[in-house]
Every structure is written in structure tokens, then in C-alpha cells.
Design a protein around this motif. Sequence first.
Motif, PDB file in Angstrom:
ATOM      1  N   GLU A  30      22.034  29.803  59.774  1.00  0.00           N
ATOM      2  CA  GLU A  30      22.973  30.908  59.534  1.00  0.00           C
ATOM      3  C   GLU A  30      22.217  32.157  59.083  1.00  0.00           C
ATOM      4  OE1 GLU A  30      27.288  31.858  57.794  1.00  0.00           O
ATOM      5  OE2 GLU A  30      25.877  31.098  56.318  1.00  0.00           O
ATOM      6  N   ARG A  31      22.610  33.294  59.648  1.00  0.00           N
ATOM      7  CA  ARG A  31      22.012  34.571  59.229  1.00  0.00           C
ATOM      8  C   ARG A  31      23.137  35.568  59.003  1.00  0.00           C
ATOM      9  NH1 ARG A  31      17.293  36.372  62.901  1.00  0.00           N
ATOM     10  NH2 ARG A  31      17.346  37.989  61.327  1.00  0.00           N
ATOM     11  N   THR A  32      23.003  36.362  57.962  1.00  0.00           N
ATOM     12  CA  THR A  32      24.065  37.327  57.656  1.00  0.00           C
ATOM     13  C   THR A  32      23.498  38.749  57.737  1.00  0.00           C
ATOM     14  OG1 THR A  32      23.603  37.088  55.317  1.00  0.00           O
ATOM     15  CG2 THR A  32      25.394  35.767  56.181  1.00  0.00           C
ATOM     16  N   PHE A  33      24.355  39.673  58.117  1.00  0.00           N
ATOM     17  CA  PHE A  33      23.937  41.057  58.353  1.00  0.00           C
ATOM     18  C   PHE A  33      24.952  42.018  57.745  1.00  0.00           C
ATOM     19  CE2 PHE A  33      22.478  38.328  61.778  1.00  0.00           C
ATOM     20  CZ  PHE A  33      21.116  38.616  61.815  1.00  0.00           C
ATOM     21  N   LYS A  34      24.435  43.164  57.315  1.00  0.00           N
ATOM     22  CA  LYS A  34      25.274  44.239  56.762  1.00  0.00           C
ATOM     23  C   LYS A  34      25.564  45.250  57.865  1.00  0.00           C
ATOM     24  CE  LYS A  34      25.445  43.048  52.491  1.00  0.00           C
ATOM     25  NZ  LYS A  34      26.759  42.479  52.199  1.00  0.00           N
ATOM     26  N   PRO A  35      26.645  46.040  57.710  1.00  0.00           N
ATOM     27  CA  PRO A  35      26.940  47.046  58.737  1.00  0.00           C
ATOM     28  C   PRO A  35      25.722  47.932  59.007  1.00  0.00           C
ATOM     29  CG  PRO A  35      28.689  46.970  57.102  1.00  0.00           C
ATOM     30  CD  PRO A  35      27.610  46.055  56.603  1.00  0.00           C
ATOM     31  N   GLY A  36      25.384  48.113  60.279  1.00  0.00           N
ATOM     32  CA  GLY A  36      24.242  48.952  60.658  1.00  0.00           C
ATOM     33  C   GLY A  36      22.954  48.161  60.862  1.00  0.00           C
ATOM     34  N   ASP A  37      22.883  46.924  60.349  1.00  0.00           N
ATOM     35  CA  ASP A  37      21.663  46.112  60.541  1.00  0.00           C
ATOM     36  C   ASP A  37      21.448  45.829  62.029  1.00  0.00           C
ATOM     37  OD1 ASP A  37      21.231  45.921  57.853  1.00  0.00           O
ATOM     38  OD2 ASP A  37      21.777  43.804  57.662  1.00  0.00           O
ATOM     39  N   VAL A  38      20.187  45.985  62.462  1.00  0.00           N
ATOM     40  CA  VAL A  38      19.839  45.664  63.855  1.00  0.00           C
ATOM     41  C   VAL A  38      19.497  44.176  63.933  1.00  0.00           C
ATOM     42  CG1 VAL A  38      18.123  46.049  65.656  1.00  0.00           C
ATOM     43  CG2 VAL A  38      19.109  47.997  64.436  1.00  0.00           C
ATOM     44  N   ILE A  39      20.189  43.471  64.815  1.00  0.00           N
ATOM     45  CA  ILE A  39      19.989  42.014  64.930  1.00  0.00           C
ATOM     46  C   ILE A  39      18.984  41.718  66.042  1.00  0.00           C
ATOM     47  CG2 ILE A  39      21.151  39.774  65.209  1.00  0.00           C
ATOM     48  CD1 ILE A  39      23.768  41.250  64.345  1.00  0.00           C
ATOM     49  N   VAL A  40      19.137  42.361  67.197  1.00  0.00           N
ATOM     50  CA  VAL A  40      18.084  42.318  68.216  1.00  0.00           C
ATOM     51  C   VAL A  40      17.854  43.751  68.706  1.00  0.00           C
ATOM     52  CG1 VAL A  40      18.779  39.978  68.972  1.00  0.00           C
ATOM     53  CG2 VAL A  40      19.443  41.922  70.341  1.00  0.00           C
ATOM     54  N   SER A  41      16.605  44.041  69.090  1.00  0.00           N
ATOM     55  CA  SER A  41      16.244  45.400  69.504  1.00  0.00           C
ATOM     56  C   SER A  41      15.913  45.445  70.982  1.00  0.00           C
ATOM     57  CB  SER A  41      15.000  45.873  68.766  1.00  0.00           C
ATOM     58  OG  SER A  41      15.304  46.149  67.460  1.00  0.00           O
ATOM     59  N   GLU A  42      16.492  46.432  71.651  1.00  0.00           N
ATOM     60  CA  GLU A  42      16.183  46.661  73.069  1.00  0.00           C
ATOM     61  C   GLU A  42      14.661  46.738  73.247  1.00  0.00           C
ATOM     62  OE1 GLU A  42      18.264  50.056  74.615  1.00  0.00           O
ATOM     63  OE2 GLU A  42      17.235  49.973  76.545  1.00  0.00           O
ATOM     64  N   GLY A  43      14.132  46.028  74.232  1.00  0.00           N
ATOM     65  CA  GLY A  43      12.701  46.088  74.528  1.00  0.00           C
ATOM     66  C   GLY A  43      11.872  45.005  73.854  1.00  0.00           C
ATOM     67  N   ASP A  44      12.432  44.362  72.805  1.00  0.00           N
ATOM     68  CA  ASP A  44      11.669  43.285  72.132  1.00  0.00           C
ATOM     69  C   ASP A  44      11.658  42.014  72.981  1.00  0.00           C
ATOM     70  OD1 ASP A  44      11.207  44.871  69.981  1.00  0.00           O
ATOM     71  OD2 ASP A  44      12.362  43.667  68.538  1.00  0.00           O
ATOM     72  N   GLN A  45      10.714  41.123  72.679  1.00  0.00           N
ATOM     73  CA  GLN A  45      10.744  39.802  73.296  1.00  0.00           C
ATOM     74  C   GLN A  45      11.863  38.991  72.638  1.00  0.00           C
ATOM     75  OE1 GLN A  45       9.076  38.584  75.932  1.00  0.00           O
ATOM     76  NE2 GLN A  45       8.360  40.691  76.086  1.00  0.00           N
ATOM     77  N   GLY A  46      12.539  38.175  73.419  1.00  0.00           N
ATOM     78  CA  GLY A  46      13.648  37.383  72.869  1.00  0.00           C
ATOM     79  C   GLY A  46      13.183  36.019  72.395  1.00  0.00           C
ATOM     80  N   ALA A  47      13.608  35.659  71.172  1.00  0.00           N
ATOM     81  CA  ALA A  47      13.220  34.332  70.671  1.00  0.00           C
ATOM     82  C   ALA A  47      14.424  33.431  70.455  1.00  0.00           C
ATOM     83  CB  ALA A  47      12.451  34.481  69.376  1.00  0.00           C
ATOM     84  N   GLY A  48      15.611  34.042  70.406  1.00  0.00           N
ATOM     85  CA  GLY A  48      16.765  33.202  70.094  1.00  0.00           C
ATOM     86  C   GLY A  48      18.076  33.787  70.582  1.00  0.00           C
ATOM     87  N   VAL A  49      19.111  32.939  70.494  1.00  0.00           N
ATOM     88  CA  VAL A  49      20.463  33.348  70.883  1.00  0.00           C
ATOM     89  C   VAL A  49      21.341  33.249  69.625  1.00  0.00           C
ATOM     90  CG1 VAL A  49      21.093  31.004  71.643  1.00  0.00           C
ATOM     91  CG2 VAL A  49      22.263  32.946  72.636  1.00  0.00           C
ATOM     92  N   PHE A  50      22.366  34.081  69.545  1.00  0.00           N
ATOM     93  CA  PHE A  50      23.193  34.170  68.338  1.00  0.00           C
ATOM     94  C   PHE A  50      24.661  33.928  68.670  1.00  0.00           C
ATOM     95  CE2 PHE A  50      19.445  36.677  67.748  1.00  0.00           C
ATOM     96  CZ  PHE A  50      19.111  36.589  66.398  1.00  0.00           C
ATOM     97  N   LEU A  51      25.331  33.147  67.810  1.00  0.00           N
ATOM     98  CA  LEU A  51      26.781  32.955  67.919  1.00  0.00           C
ATOM     99  C   LEU A  51      27.401  33.629  66.717  1.00  0.00           C
ATOM    100  CD1 LEU A  51      26.794  29.122  68.514  1.00  0.00           C
ATOM    101  CD2 LEU A  51      27.165  30.882  70.232  1.00  0.00           C
TER     102      LEU A  51
END
Length: 138
Positions: A30-51
Motif C-alpha cells: 500500500e502507498r499513500t499520496f497527498k494532492p499534487g504528489d506525482v505517482i509516475v512520471s512521463e518518460g520514466d522507466q516503469g517498474a510497477g502497476v497501481f490499483l
Amino acid sequence: MNAEETLKKVPIFSGLEGKHLKRLANIMVERTFKPGDVIVSEGDQGAGVFLISSGKVEVVRGEGQVLNTLGAGDFFGEMALFEGFPRSATVRAAEDTACLAMTRWDFRAELNQNAEVALAVLETVVRRLREADQKLSE
Ligand code: CMP
């Protein structure tokens, strides 16, 4: 809500038996984020998928064009995992958001083992493509 209860509500996993959901709940983090937090960034390598278990995220491209908004029960981050290409867009929290994250390896293993899950993921990706096509012609 624990991870297993969250997974039961995610449409792509709705056909899975209890023991399977338990196994998945154990390998997801489980991962939690605040409004405005970037979870994945365009152009980065992908390591995981999020539900998304709760909250809302925005899918943003380039200079800030919002492609879509996703909420509880939706997933994101699958595209880079399928293609091995960099992330196609940035995904950022639009409100307090909780996600369950799965590594690329576990996601691929899951799709290999469960045709139903693979089909459900494919249906969602096709629906998103239709919606994107529709927006283009509006
Ligand atoms: P990925 O490319 O790994 O990282 C960015 C994610 O945003 C992408 O996977 C998809 O999960 C999601 N995404 C990209 N475009 C759209 C869209 N038009 N609608 C919904 N989600 C999208």
C-alpha cells in the motif's frame, strides 16, 4: 479496509477466488499520496502497476493536458509494463489517494496465470482507447 477487501472491489480481479485474492493481497504494497504528489512520471522507466483503493488521480501529458481522471477500482501504470517503453504520461494525486502497487514481475505472472484477469485488463485498455479516439473527434 484491508488489501484483500480492496482487491475484491477492483473489477479486473472480481472473478478471482478468495485464496487467490489473499495471495495477491500479500504481494501488493500500500502507498499513500497527498494532492499534487506525482505517482509516475512521463518518460520514466516503469517498474510497477497501481490499483487505486481510494481517492482520485489525474493522468497528465506534456504541458499539463489532463487526459483522464481515475478513481477507486481503476488501475494505471500498465502500459510501460507491457511495452517496455517509458511511462506514457504523468499520474498525480488529485486528492488524498491510496494505491496498492504490484511489481512488473508479479503483474506479468498474474496475467500469465489468469486469462480472466488478462482479458479484464485488455477490456479496460480498449475502453480507454475508444474514449481517447472519441475525444479526438469531438
Ligand atoms: P504508463 O504508460 O505505464 O504510465 C502512465 C499511465 O497513465 C499509463 O501507463 C496508463 O495506465 C495511464 N494512461 C495513459 N493514457 C491514459 C488515458 N488516455 N486514459 C486513462 N489512463 C491513461
